[in-house]
Design a protein around this motif. Sequence first.
Motif: not given
Length: 576
Positions: A28, A53, A25, A223-224, A107
């Motif tokens: 997300h 992140s 990830s 959604n990213t 995601d």
Amino acid sequence: MTTPSVLLAPGSLNPAFHACAVVPSHNHWRVVGDVVSGLRAQGIPVFVVDDGSMEPARSTLAALHDPTNGVTVRRLEPNQGKGAAVMEGIRLALAAGFTHVVQVDADGQHDQTAVPRLLALARRHPHALVTGRPVYDDSIPTGRAIGRWVTHVWVWIETLSLRIRDSMCGFRVYPLAPVAALTATGARIGRRMDFDTEIMVRLFWRGTPVAELPVRVTYPPDNTSNFDVLRDNVRISWMHTRLVFTMLARLPSILANRPPPLPSLDKPSHWAALGERGMARGLRICAAAYRLFGRRGCMAVLAPVVLYFYLTGTEQRRASHDFLTRAFAAKGMARAPGWRDGYRHFLSFAGRALDSFAAWTGGTKTGEVEPAEVDALRKAEASPRGALFIVAHLGNMDLSRALLDEETRRRLLVLVHTRHAENYNRLLRDFNPEAGVNTLQVTEVGPDTAIALKERVERGDWVVIAGDRTPVGGGGRVSRVPFLGEPAPFSQGPYILASLLECPVYLLFCRREAGRHRLYAERLTDRIDLPRGRRAEALDGCAAAFACSLERHALADPFQWYNFFDFWAPEGAGEP
């Protein structure tokens, strides 16, 4: 972070099947909690790798860390790429004694209900890389769809094989022993968006078979995406260049280590289990091509697309070959069908869909369909009472319906299994709402439906039903009657329905001949009676009569019969 080639130790694997999940990830956070809880609900231990992140994802991921309940979160600092995150998760899985890793993106694109099926396939083939083969809806970005197609072609070249139909899906089960052996060689594997494809190709080169399972994939509205259009496309292009030259340099060993073919999943024994292939976007491209270039030009545009589906549609290709082999033998032809015949069969089906589309959207004139043998049809038209028409997936009956005048068309009620071609029907309705008029979605005809149909027939309407598809719900309501030299299962449903409707029964076919379509109609019976004690015999006789007519028309041009499944398979051999 230490490189994976140093950390992976192949000798530490447990020989029993012991799987966990790895969730890489980067930024997300909206649905990652649901992804992890869904995996834990299935009893699967989870390693979440936070690939550098930023907030709020960093805190959200850190809060998931709960080793006593099977969730371990490991953070990489700084961001190192998806491939590096997955390899870190694999390192953790190896250290914990797992033998297999389920890779799941954070995601929420992947259908987690498919995880048990992925693992079941992995247990059946523990030495294989089991991967999802995405079935996309219309939410996939156009640029992403085009890029995937380009990668598919390059992977076929790099592996000298068509067995890998999608190498970019991040929803897969890795057998850790082959992965450990690969990384122990020091092989350079992409650490970002080039990872999924490169590791699959390199494992394939070393003899790891690939099994594929269709899975539903969607792109959520919020959604990213971490895909950098410029940088990642450059990385992927460089990866393909590297793989091609490596393949050429190591060609003898790669050929020597070719893995055995494996099934992507259990072969469906029922036609309803074969999902439609393709997307509405592709159909819209065909619509634009037809308007610009006409039928011939559009068929030229479709030719390479149809070739792709021919090469990758293993079951449909096998079914086509089986049918054509029987048809060629029945026609007394000295040769067996080859790949060109199969490709021609697929092209004919594409042309049939194109002709129907053109008719519904005003691109075909009424005179395109000519009467050939229609005396029986004229009698049905003259009668105030309705009738049951039995058709087949032969030629193009839908084109005939599209070209009818409005009054006659509204007299029809077509019983269809529309979800089997949902995108096509939706596109037709977008261009012409009349395409969906007087069609009734059915799987089983219950008492209420039968009563409603009887009322329609008494008002003079015509009920149209296909006679060459076995019941969607199974149940054994079939008659095995001769067809092309061997008994085949034909549904008894049309004849049972006809007995309930107490109306005349007709057979109707529409074949393309010399660039035009010709209509054939014949009266099967004035009424079907199913007497006690002889019910099965009567149903078998009706099915045999339909099969005889169908065989005659199919042999007139075998390339116009479009049942791309094992028509002769024993009924009930598997669940649809």
